[in-house]
Design an enzyme around this catalytic site. Sequence first.
Site, PDB file in Angstrom:
ATOM      1  N   LEU A  65     -46.165  -3.849 -57.665  1.00  0.00           N
ATOM      2  CA  LEU A  65     -45.766  -2.585 -58.279  1.00  0.00           C
ATOM      3  C   LEU A  65     -44.241  -2.453 -58.323  1.00  0.00           C
ATOM      4  O   LEU A  65     -43.530  -3.160 -57.603  1.00  0.00           O
ATOM      5  CB  LEU A  65     -46.399  -1.433 -57.511  1.00  0.00           C
ATOM      6  CG  LEU A  65     -47.939  -1.482 -57.487  1.00  0.00           C
ATOM      7  CD1 LEU A  65     -48.508  -0.619 -56.370  1.00  0.00           C
ATOM      8  CD2 LEU A  65     -48.491  -1.046 -58.841  1.00  0.00           C
ATOM      9  N   PRO A  66     -43.721  -1.556 -59.161  1.00  0.00           N
ATOM     10  CA  PRO A  66     -42.269  -1.495 -59.345  1.00  0.00           C
ATOM     11  C   PRO A  66     -41.472  -1.011 -58.127  1.00  0.00           C
ATOM     12  O   PRO A  66     -40.376  -1.510 -57.878  1.00  0.00           O
ATOM     13  CB  PRO A  66     -42.106  -0.512 -60.520  1.00  0.00           C
ATOM     14  CG  PRO A  66     -43.407  -0.539 -61.233  1.00  0.00           C
ATOM     15  CD  PRO A  66     -44.436  -0.747 -60.162  1.00  0.00           C
ATOM     16  N   THR A  95     -41.441  -5.435 -53.897  1.00  0.00           N
ATOM     17  CA  THR A  95     -40.176  -5.322 -53.173  1.00  0.00           C
ATOM     18  C   THR A  95     -40.058  -3.870 -52.744  1.00  0.00           C
ATOM     19  O   THR A  95     -39.761  -2.993 -53.551  1.00  0.00           O
ATOM     20  CB  THR A  95     -38.985  -5.725 -54.055  1.00  0.00           C
ATOM     21  OG1 THR A  95     -39.189  -7.063 -54.523  1.00  0.00           O
ATOM     22  CG2 THR A  95     -37.678  -5.665 -53.262  1.00  0.00           C
ATOM     23  N   LYS A 168     -36.888 -10.384 -48.542  1.00  0.00           N
ATOM     24  CA  LYS A 168     -36.767 -10.292 -49.996  1.00  0.00           C
ATOM     25  C   LYS A 168     -35.551  -9.473 -50.406  1.00  0.00           C
ATOM     26  O   LYS A 168     -34.818  -9.826 -51.339  1.00  0.00           O
ATOM     27  CB  LYS A 168     -38.035  -9.680 -50.601  1.00  0.00           C
ATOM     28  CG  LYS A 168     -37.941  -9.368 -52.085  1.00  0.00           C
ATOM     29  CD  LYS A 168     -37.640 -10.609 -52.928  1.00  0.00           C
ATOM     30  CE  LYS A 168     -37.299 -10.252 -54.372  1.00  0.00           C
ATOM     31  NZ  LYS A 168     -38.346  -9.554 -55.088  1.00  0.00           N
ATOM     32  N   LYS A 236     -32.629   0.098 -57.782  1.00  0.00           N
ATOM     33  CA  LYS A 236     -33.622   0.440 -56.764  1.00  0.00           C
ATOM     34  C   LYS A 236     -33.510  -0.479 -55.559  1.00  0.00           C
ATOM     35  O   LYS A 236     -33.478  -0.031 -54.405  1.00  0.00           O
ATOM     36  CB  LYS A 236     -35.027   0.363 -57.368  1.00  0.00           C
ATOM     37  CG  LYS A 236     -36.163   0.686 -56.400  1.00  0.00           C
ATOM     38  CD  LYS A 236     -36.767  -0.544 -55.715  1.00  0.00           C
ATOM     39  CE  LYS A 236     -37.504  -1.448 -56.675  1.00  0.00           C
ATOM     40  NZ  LYS A 236     -38.206  -2.555 -55.966  1.00  0.00           N
TER      41      LYS A 236
END
Length: 302
Positions: A65-66, A95, A168, A236
């Site tokens: 997912l974003p 992430t 990550k 983000k």
Amino acid sequence: METVGFIGLGTMGGPMCARLSGAGHAVKAFDLRPDALDAAVGAGATATGSAADAAAGVDVLLTSLPAPSHVEAVMCDAGALAALPPGSTWVDLTTSRPELIRRLAGEAPEGVEVVDSPVTGAVDGARNGTLTLFAGGEPAAVERVRPVLERLGRVIGCGELGTGCVAKLVTNQLWFVGAAALAEGLAVGVRNGVELGDLWEAIKASVGDSFVARHDAPSIFAGHYDPSFSLELCVKDLALVAELETNVGADLPMTAAARGAFERAAERYGMDGPELSVARRIEDDADLSLRLDGDWVPHWEA
């Protein structure tokens, strides 16, 4: 073969879901976009009508997912976490924020294990099964899902739950610093008389070489600036890195500069703009071009 649920069929999730279907897994897929769901079905998955349906009855649930807010919405508000059966494992490929995955693991039904395993390697890695996956969680849980994850690429165990997210974010931190620096270096070289192709060859054959120089530079040269990863995602991720920085107790000027570079690009070209718009901003401000023709021949071979 484990039954797999897959939620989030976007730029990265779609190809990953297709690889699992192609490997023989029974995959239950869900996405809010009908076209993405249709593509997954075309690749061999079975469509489900909700996130909870995708999670029900599976051995392994994968979410791609974003942002953290989407993870919480899918797993809590849409009921996917509660729908997981005992003995299953949820692997979040997003992430995300380490604290979120730890909190949601505490809210999981009894007998459900949780692993965070964000991925890197871009869209071509997702299509080809050459991603790198950073896995955090109980060793037994990571080993249980390793055969599924290895269908997608190389799995690197990073430690306890949440450390996959940290690893990550650090790799993206270095990526964004490198991308911003590469754009500046190209501009300095070109403006001071070095032909762009020769400059790129010099960078690759020197201490300036990097994955970013080899992988990202062609997107700058082509003028599309890699639309597969948006400035919104860059901003983000850098905001999530800023949260981790509070534990360091020292000034991190390189990361702060990269954050500023991407925020400036997003203000000018919009959050939907491609990642390497950090280079476009320099081109526009300096009135120079970083286009390189595909037929370019090195200066010393011409």
